[in-house]
Design a protein around this motif. Structure first.
Motif, PDB file in Angstrom:
ATOM      1  N   ILE A 158       0.826  -1.212   0.000  1.00 20.23           N
ATOM      2  CA  ILE A 158       0.000   0.000   0.000  1.00 20.23           C
ATOM      3  C   ILE A 158       0.867   1.272   0.000  1.00 20.23           C
ATOM      4  O   ILE A 158       0.433   2.324  -0.456  1.00 20.23           O
ATOM      5  CB  ILE A 158      -0.973  -0.009   1.201  1.00 20.23           C
ATOM      6  CG1 ILE A 158      -2.039   1.071   1.099  1.00 20.23           C
ATOM      7  CG2 ILE A 158      -0.218   0.120   2.527  1.00 20.23           C
ATOM      8  CD1 ILE A 158      -3.266   0.687   0.378  1.00 20.23           C
TER       9      ILE A 158
ATOM     10  N   GLU B 203      -6.262  -6.245 -12.461  1.00 18.09           N
ATOM     11  CA  GLU B 203      -6.929  -6.047 -11.178  1.00 18.09           C
ATOM     12  C   GLU B 203      -5.856  -5.686 -10.156  1.00 18.09           C
ATOM     13  O   GLU B 203      -4.824  -6.364 -10.061  1.00 18.09           O
ATOM     14  CB  GLU B 203      -7.636  -7.335 -10.733  1.00 18.09           C
ATOM     15  CG  GLU B 203      -8.755  -7.786 -11.662  1.00 18.09           C
ATOM     16  CD  GLU B 203      -9.940  -6.821 -11.664  1.00 18.09           C
ATOM     17  OE1 GLU B 203     -10.269  -6.271 -10.597  1.00 18.09           O
ATOM     18  OE2 GLU B 203     -10.522  -6.618 -12.751  1.00 18.09           O
ATOM     19  N   VAL B 204      -6.092  -4.625  -9.391  1.00 18.66           N
ATOM     20  CA  VAL B 204      -5.067  -4.119  -8.474  1.00 18.66           C
ATOM     21  C   VAL B 204      -5.477  -4.420  -7.034  1.00 18.66           C
ATOM     22  O   VAL B 204      -6.557  -4.032  -6.597  1.00 18.66           O
ATOM     23  CB  VAL B 204      -4.883  -2.601  -8.674  1.00 18.66           C
ATOM     24  CG1 VAL B 204      -3.832  -2.052  -7.716  1.00 18.66           C
ATOM     25  CG2 VAL B 204      -4.503  -2.313 -10.121  1.00 18.66           C
ATOM     26  N   VAL B 205      -4.597  -5.142  -6.324  1.00 17.29           N
ATOM     27  CA  VAL B 205      -4.923  -5.587  -4.971  1.00 17.29           C
ATOM     28  C   VAL B 205      -3.809  -5.182  -4.002  1.00 17.29           C
ATOM     29  O   VAL B 205      -2.755  -5.807  -3.970  1.00 17.29           O
ATOM     30  CB  VAL B 205      -5.105  -7.129  -4.938  1.00 17.29           C
ATOM     31  CG1 VAL B 205      -5.532  -7.574  -3.554  1.00 17.29           C
ATOM     32  CG2 VAL B 205      -6.108  -7.583  -5.996  1.00 17.29           C
ATOM     33  N   PRO B 206      -4.021  -4.127  -3.219  1.00 17.82           N
ATOM     34  CA  PRO B 206      -2.979  -3.694  -2.288  1.00 17.82           C
ATOM     35  C   PRO B 206      -3.046  -4.454  -0.964  1.00 17.82           C
ATOM     36  O   PRO B 206      -4.085  -4.998  -0.607  1.00 17.82           O
ATOM     37  CB  PRO B 206      -3.315  -2.223  -2.046  1.00 17.82           C
ATOM     38  CG  PRO B 206      -4.777  -2.107  -2.292  1.00 17.82           C
ATOM     39  CD  PRO B 206      -5.193  -3.232  -3.204  1.00 17.82           C
TER      40      PRO B 206
ATOM     41  N   ARG C  10      -3.965 -12.502   0.068  1.00 15.04           N
ATOM     42  CA  ARG C  10      -4.470 -12.007  -1.204  1.00 15.04           C
ATOM     43  C   ARG C  10      -4.023 -12.891  -2.364  1.00 15.04           C
ATOM     44  O   ARG C  10      -4.795 -13.178  -3.278  1.00 15.04           O
ATOM     45  CB  ARG C  10      -4.065 -10.547  -1.387  1.00 15.04           C
ATOM     46  CG  ARG C  10      -5.031  -9.678  -0.637  1.00 15.04           C
ATOM     47  CD  ARG C  10      -4.564  -8.351  -0.156  1.00 15.04           C
ATOM     48  NE  ARG C  10      -5.568  -7.838   0.762  1.00 15.04           N
ATOM     49  CZ  ARG C  10      -5.658  -8.211   2.041  1.00 15.04           C
ATOM     50  NH1 ARG C  10      -4.774  -9.051   2.558  1.00 15.04           N
ATOM     51  NH2 ARG C  10      -6.626  -7.759   2.806  1.00 15.04           N
TER      52      ARG C  10
ATOM     53  N   ARG D 229      -6.154 -15.989  -2.654  1.00 17.44           N
ATOM     54  CA  ARG D 229      -7.540 -15.837  -3.120  1.00 17.44           C
ATOM     55  C   ARG D 229      -7.658 -15.540  -4.614  1.00 17.44           C
ATOM     56  O   ARG D 229      -8.765 -15.455  -5.142  1.00 17.44           O
ATOM     57  CB  ARG D 229      -8.212 -14.694  -2.350  1.00 17.44           C
ATOM     58  CG  ARG D 229      -8.407 -15.013  -0.890  1.00 17.44           C
ATOM     59  CD  ARG D 229      -8.919 -13.788  -0.151  1.00 17.44           C
ATOM     60  NE  ARG D 229      -8.906 -14.006   1.277  1.00 17.44           N
ATOM     61  CZ  ARG D 229      -8.671 -13.042   2.183  1.00 17.44           C
ATOM     62  NH1 ARG D 229      -8.448 -11.811   1.793  1.00 17.44           N
ATOM     63  NH2 ARG D 229      -8.673 -13.327   3.461  1.00 17.44           N
TER      64      ARG D 229
ATOM     65  N   LEU E 104      -7.049   5.313   4.631  1.00 14.76           N
ATOM     66  CA  LEU E 104      -6.527   4.316   5.576  1.00 14.76           C
ATOM     67  C   LEU E 104      -7.652   3.454   6.133  1.00 14.76           C
ATOM     68  O   LEU E 104      -7.518   2.233   6.251  1.00 14.76           O
ATOM     69  CB  LEU E 104      -5.823   5.022   6.738  1.00 14.76           C
ATOM     70  CG  LEU E 104      -4.430   5.518   6.451  1.00 14.76           C
ATOM     71  CD1 LEU E 104      -3.894   6.293   7.639  1.00 14.76           C
ATOM     72  CD2 LEU E 104      -3.502   4.350   6.132  1.00 14.76           C
TER      73      LEU E 104
ATOM     74  N   MET F  41      -8.756   0.940   3.623  1.00 15.58           N
ATOM     75  CA  MET F  41      -7.880  -0.228   3.507  1.00 15.58           C
ATOM     76  C   MET F  41      -8.168  -1.245   4.619  1.00 15.58           C
ATOM     77  O   MET F  41      -8.315  -2.438   4.364  1.00 15.58           O
ATOM     78  CB  MET F  41      -6.408   0.184   3.559  1.00 15.58           C
ATOM     79  CG  MET F  41      -5.486  -1.002   3.340  1.00 15.58           C
ATOM     80  SD  MET F  41      -3.742  -0.643   3.560  1.00 15.58           S
ATOM     81  CE  MET F  41      -3.645  -0.373   5.300  1.00 15.58           C
TER      82      MET F  41
ATOM     83  N   ALA G 225      -9.954  -4.922   4.086  1.00 13.55           N
ATOM     84  CA  ALA G 225      -9.235  -6.119   4.529  1.00 13.55           C
ATOM     85  C   ALA G 225     -10.121  -6.956   5.457  1.00 13.55           C
ATOM     86  O   ALA G 225     -10.129  -8.192   5.382  1.00 13.55           O
ATOM     87  CB  ALA G 225      -7.929  -5.727   5.228  1.00 13.55           C
TER      88      ALA G 225
ATOM     89  N   GLU H 227     -12.666  -8.707   3.295  1.00 11.12           N
ATOM     90  CA  GLU H 227     -12.031  -9.769   2.500  1.00 11.12           C
ATOM     91  C   GLU H 227     -11.744 -10.995   3.365  1.00 11.12           C
ATOM     92  O   GLU H 227     -11.966 -12.131   2.947  1.00 11.12           O
ATOM     93  CB  GLU H 227     -10.725  -9.248   1.880  1.00 11.12           C
ATOM     94  CG  GLU H 227     -10.946  -8.255   0.742  1.00 11.12           C
ATOM     95  CD  GLU H 227      -9.644  -7.716   0.157  1.00 11.12           C
ATOM     96  OE1 GLU H 227      -9.595  -7.464  -1.050  1.00 11.12           O
ATOM     97  OE2 GLU H 227      -8.665  -7.548   0.922  1.00 11.12           O
TER      98      GLU H 227
ATOM     99  N   ILE I 240     -12.567 -13.420   0.165  1.00 15.10           N
ATOM    100  CA  ILE I 240     -12.680 -12.939  -1.218  1.00 15.10           C
ATOM    101  C   ILE I 240     -11.637 -11.843  -1.457  1.00 15.10           C
ATOM    102  O   ILE I 240     -10.972 -11.403  -0.518  1.00 15.10           O
ATOM    103  CB  ILE I 240     -14.079 -12.322  -1.499  1.00 15.10           C
ATOM    104  CG1 ILE I 240     -14.385 -11.248  -0.432  1.00 15.10           C
ATOM    105  CG2 ILE I 240     -15.150 -13.395  -1.505  1.00 15.10           C
ATOM    106  CD1 ILE I 240     -15.632 -10.430  -0.715  1.00 15.10           C
ATOM    107  N   ILE I 241     -11.498 -11.425  -2.710  1.00 19.16           N
ATOM    108  CA  ILE I 241     -10.692 -10.253  -3.061  1.00 19.16           C
ATOM    109  C   ILE I 241     -11.631  -9.183  -3.594  1.00 19.16           C
ATOM    110  O   ILE I 241     -12.475  -9.488  -4.440  1.00 19.16           O
ATOM    111  CB  ILE I 241      -9.662 -10.596  -4.158  1.00 19.16           C
ATOM    112  CG1 ILE I 241      -8.500 -11.404  -3.575  1.00 19.16           C
ATOM    113  CG2 ILE I 241      -9.128  -9.337  -4.807  1.00 19.16           C
ATOM    114  CD1 ILE I 241      -7.422 -11.703  -4.592  1.00 19.16           C
TER     115      ILE I 241
ATOM    116  N   SER J  61     -10.817  -6.048  -5.539  1.00 16.45           N
ATOM    117  CA  SER J  61      -9.705  -5.282  -6.107  1.00 16.45           C
ATOM    118  C   SER J  61     -10.038  -3.789  -6.088  1.00 16.45           C
ATOM    119  O   SER J  61     -11.206  -3.405  -5.958  1.00 16.45           O
ATOM    120  CB  SER J  61      -9.421  -5.750  -7.531  1.00 16.45           C
ATOM    121  OG  SER J  61     -10.483  -5.360  -8.382  1.00 16.45           O
ATOM    122  N   MET J  62      -8.996  -2.959  -6.251  1.00 16.56           N
ATOM    123  CA  MET J  62      -9.218  -1.503  -6.290  1.00 16.56           C
ATOM    124  C   MET J  62     -10.189  -1.149  -7.415  1.00 16.56           C
ATOM    125  O   MET J  62     -10.976  -0.218  -7.294  1.00 16.56           O
ATOM    126  CB  MET J  62      -7.902  -0.763  -6.547  1.00 16.56           C
ATOM    127  CG  MET J  62      -6.813  -1.104  -5.584  1.00 16.56           C
ATOM    128  SD  MET J  62      -6.580   0.065  -4.271  1.00 16.56           S
ATOM    129  CE  MET J  62      -6.122   1.540  -5.117  1.00 16.56           C
ATOM    130  N   ASN J  63     -10.083  -1.901  -8.528  1.00 18.77           N
ATOM    131  CA  ASN J  63     -10.962  -1.645  -9.661  1.00 18.77           C
ATOM    132  C   ASN J  63     -12.419  -1.821  -9.238  1.00 18.77           C
ATOM    133  O   ASN J  63     -13.278  -1.035  -9.578  1.00 18.77           O
ATOM    134  CB  ASN J  63     -10.640  -2.608 -10.816  1.00 18.77           C
ATOM    135  CG  ASN J  63      -9.156  -2.872 -10.972  1.00 18.77           C
ATOM    136  OD1 ASN J  63      -8.457  -3.094  -9.984  1.00 18.77           O
ATOM    137  ND2 ASN J  63      -8.678  -2.842 -12.191  1.00 18.77           N
TER     138      ASN J  63
END
Ligand SMILES: Cc1ncc(COP(=O)(O)O)c(C=O)c1O
Lengths: 399, 79
Positions: A136, A152-155, A167, A170, B39, B42, B46, B49, B54-55, B57-59
């Motif tokens: 992050i 796909e972006v996963v921080p 992450r 998954r 913050l 995030m 989390a 998730e 699951i995920i 994503s930012m998208n």
């Protein structure tokens, strides 16, 4: 008409408020004369530079300067073209050779800046349906590279191995995966546990990109960076670096052992659709990179500077970004932007320049005074710096 | 898990981040009503998730503005 600039009003207001306190604009400093990698004249005053990325002090190296001058005479002031058309001169090839030697890798590709190297490599290799898993606290150029691509972006939480693993676990079966890490995180100057993180990434079949912008030349037995220091460089698929820090000029690069790497030169848009670096710049970079291969004494002195400054500031009562010095960056945590700017100005009056960093560049909304040391700071200068911090800290009400 | 059960679990996960204890409905927005900063987002994402394995994503996060949209997304992501 909607003024497209109205979205900037909160920032404009914040700046107005800050400057109305009478403080010098921390983002408007001009260096009138640069005397050496560690000293410049700012506002007519001789100032010690402790906020540059000139870690190895190469900017005034006689061999580096001579190489640049010679390239000016031989090749002219600029290439006026893209690397893939008329913009590749022999010095561009030579600096890529120097990088291959430096890292002991098969391929090297030079971009016009490190920002563009991240933008180009990340957006090109991670496409639709692929997953990018990243820290992050990644640098803006990494985020922008993610944004420019279709992955796909996963921080995950900074340096948190477990959060990263969850992450990766998954991600749907069969999807392409890219893990992006940095060696040194430049805001707090902390390093990543690359060895453990890369082992996890590999366990899940991910490719790994590490940005070593702030470690090159300094960390690791040969200055190859944190991955070399931790013995996991062979497991890194792509190293991103820059010439704008330890190398002492401008430019960015990616080095890799991937057998198909050369195709990047045709498909990577931030490489193709921009002009190549001037020949003088790549000639200075090549000379500097080769000299950095044999800079063990300088590396040792820089570590000594880092340890001395860290201890001095901690003993003086400042709150620092890391418990122990982990890099050439020592970050001093300020209570808020206003007092941070006050402290920054008090230091400038003492004759010391540091970087003032504020959100969104900083993690957790912190205001930081970032000190970056140079291998050419003398032991005496470091003591002078500690004294300046103590006086400025009293004056600005930080201590 | 059906929508009601998912919604209930998410409501429980929001509670510790709902500092002003506002009443949450499907139309409640995270940025506006709940005042989540980046913050908080995030940490909250989390938590979701981990709870549902699951995920997001930012998208996908970019498409989610309200509590109702989040519940729908989580129902869908659980398959
Ligand atoms: C981690 C990191 N990556 C990339 C860059 C970009 O480098 P350049 O200055 O060459 O664009 C920087 C510099 O700001 C950086 O700190």
């Amino acid at each position: 008409m909607t003024d497209l600039f109205s979205k900037f009003d909160p920032l404009i207001q914040m700046r107005t408020d800050l400057l109305s306190t009478g403080v010098t604009d921390p983002f408007g400093l001009v260096m009138e004369k640069v005397i050496s990698p560690t000293v410049a004249i700012c506002n007519g005053r001789e100032t010690i530079l402790l906020g540059t990325y000139n870690y190895m002090g190469m900017t005034f190296d006689a061999d580096v300067i001579a190489a640049g001058k010679q390239a000016f005479d031989l090749y002219g002031s600029g290439t006026t073209g893209s690397r893939v058309l008329n913009g590749t001169y022999s010095p561009h090839r030579d600096v890529e050779e120097a990088l291959k030697e430096f890292y002991g890798m098969d391929h090297a590709m030079v971009f016009s800046t490190g920002y563009q190297a991240n933008l180009g490599i990340i957006s090109t290799i991670a496409g639709k349906g692929d997953y990018i898993v990243l820290d992050i606290d990644s640098h803006a150029s990494i985020w922008d590279g993610c944004k420019m691509g279709d992955a796909e972006v996963v921080p995950f939480k900074h340096n948190d191995i477990e959060a990263m693993e969850k992450r990766l676990r998954r991600i749907p079966e069969g999807a392409g995966k890219l893990v992006i890490l940095e060696g040194v995180y430049s805001m707090l100057g902390d390093i990543a546990p690359l060895k453990e993180m890369i082992a996890v990434a590999k366990k899940y079949g991910a490719m790994v990109l590490v940005d070593e912008a702030h470690s090159m030349g300094f960390i690791g037995p040969n200055g190859r960076g944190v991955a070399e220091e931790q013995g996991c460089l062979d497991d890194v698929d792509f190293i991103i670096g820059t010439f704008s820090k330890s190398v002492g000029t401008v430019g960015g690069f990616c080095v890799s052992n991937h057998p198909k790497f050369e195709i990047m030169r045709l498909v990577c848009r931030p490489y193709v659709f921009t002009a190549s670096l001037p020949p003088s710049v790549v000639a200075t970079a090549a000379t500097s990179v080769r000299k950095l291969m044999h800079a063990a004494d300088k590396r040792a002195h820089l570590w000594e500077n880092s340890r001395t400054l860290h201890k001095g500031l901690r003993d003086a009562g400042f709150q620092l970004g890391t418990q122990e010095p982990q890099s050439a960056i020592i970050s001093v945590i300020m209570p808020d932007l206003e007092r941070g700017a006050g402290m920054w100005e008090a230091l400038l009056h003492e004759g010391l320049y540091v970087n003032l960093a504020r959100p969104p560049a900083t993690p957790a909304g912190m205001t930081l005074l970032r000190c970056s040391l140079c291998a050419l700071h003398s032991a005496e200068q470091v003591q002078t710096i500690i004294g300046m911090f103590e006086r400025a800290g009293q004056k600005a009400g930080i201590l | 898990m059906d929508r009601a059960a998912t919604a209930e679990k998410i409501a429980a996960l929001i509670a510790p981040f709902n500092k002003k204890e506002i009443a949450v409905t499907d139309a409640t927005t995270f940025a506006g009503d709940l005042e989540f900063d980046s913050l908080t987002v995030m940490d909250f994402v989390a938590a979701i998730e981990d709870e549902f394995d699951i995920i997001i994503s930012m998208n996908q996060q970019a498409e989610i503005e309200t509590y109702g949209q989040l519940v729908d997304a989580v129902v869908k992501l659980q398959g």
